[in-house]
Scaffold this motif. Structure first.
Motif, mmCIF file in Angstrom:
data_model
loop_
_atom_site.group_PDB
_atom_site.id
_atom_site.type_symbol
_atom_site.label_atom_id
_atom_site.label_comp_id
_atom_site.label_asym_id
_atom_site.label_seq_id
_atom_site.Cartn_x
_atom_site.Cartn_y
_atom_site.Cartn_z
ATOM 1 N N ASN A 11 63.315 -3.920 -3.455
ATOM 2 C CA ASN A 11 61.967 -4.215 -3.935
ATOM 3 C C ASN A 11 61.613 -3.329 -5.137
ATOM 4 O O ASN A 11 61.031 -3.802 -6.119
ATOM 5 N N HIS A 12 61.976 -2.069 -5.081
ATOM 6 C CA HIS A 12 61.693 -1.128 -6.168
ATOM 7 C C HIS A 12 62.413 -1.542 -7.449
ATOM 8 O O HIS A 12 61.845 -1.465 -8.545
ATOM 9 N N LYS A 42 63.112 -4.448 -8.452
ATOM 10 C CA LYS A 42 62.430 -5.605 -9.028
ATOM 11 C C LYS A 42 61.030 -5.256 -9.539
ATOM 12 O O LYS A 42 60.685 -5.573 -10.678
ATOM 13 N N THR A 43 60.237 -4.603 -8.692
ATOM 14 C CA THR A 43 58.821 -4.422 -9.020
ATOM 15 C C THR A 43 58.538 -3.231 -9.922
ATOM 16 O O THR A 43 57.545 -3.237 -10.641
ATOM 17 N N CYS A 44 59.382 -2.212 -9.899
ATOM 18 C CA CYS A 44 59.108 -1.016 -10.690
ATOM 19 C C CYS A 44 60.072 -0.803 -11.851
ATOM 20 O O CYS A 44 59.751 -0.097 -12.803
ATOM 21 N N GLY A 56 61.913 -3.567 -13.171
ATOM 22 C CA GLY A 56 62.088 -4.834 -13.877
ATOM 23 C C GLY A 56 63.478 -5.405 -13.786
ATOM 24 O O GLY A 56 63.891 -6.203 -14.630
#
Length: 182
Positions: free
Chosen positions: A171-172, A174-176, A178
């Motif tokens: 998740n990190h 992807k979300t932090c 990019g």
């Protein structure tokens, strides 16, 4: 522009059933995907880079010695590439597009020449694979992001001994950072 696949810490100590700090079966199951990725990168004229954890037994100055049991000790079976990757590396190590090097921190960039190696070849796109998703792969991804590399993480090419940490790291990415998850 050329691209690079990083196969991070895919060694006996992190992957083999009897490894000192093993991720076990979830890491062993990555082997076909990692080998397929490595073959496809080489076939395309791209690079395969193997940053590998390297420690010295009873090193009183290394912070990991307070956190983990001894692992990836220089020159030992534990530091050798795991099974199918070891076979792949033996067959391709003389290729100018294959580069293996030792690292002494979680990030493949810290205290190494990786950034210079990539920039001298005009590589800006990195695909990260290996173990542990939430430790060395994560720290390498953060360093790469901070150095403006584009990141791709194949979900079937990373694993950890901590399932929650693995999911958090994906998740990190992807979300932090990019990163593109595939």
């Amino acid at each position: 522009m050329p691209k690079a696949l990083l196969i991070i810490d895919y060694t006996n100590d992190f992957v083999a059933t009897n490894g000192a700090l093993t991720c076990g079966q979830v890491a062993q199951d990555l082997a076909p995907t990692i080998i397929d990725l490595a073959d496809s990168f080489l076939a395309a004229g791209d690079y395969v880079i193997l940053p590998t954890d390297c420690h010295h037994l009873n090193d009183p100055y290394h912070p990991e010695n307070k956190l983990f049991p001894p692992h990836n000790i220089e020159g030992t079976w534990g530091q050798e590439f795991y099974g199918p990757l070891n076979d792949w590396y033996q067959a391709h190590q003389d290729s100018e597009n294959v580069y293996a090097f030792a690292k002494n921190r979680y990030s493949s960039f810290q205290n190494t020449n990786l950034d210079n190696y990539l920039r001298s070849r005009q590589i800006t796109d990195l695909t990260l694979s290996g173990v542990c998703t939430d430790i060395c792969v994560l720290h390498t991804a953060v360093s790469a992001y901070n150095l403006n590399y584009q990141l791709t993480i194949p979900k079937k090419a990373v694993a950890s001994f901590d399932a929650n940490g693995h999911d958090w790291a994906l998740n990190h990415f992807k979300t932090c950072l990019g990163a593109k998850l595939i």
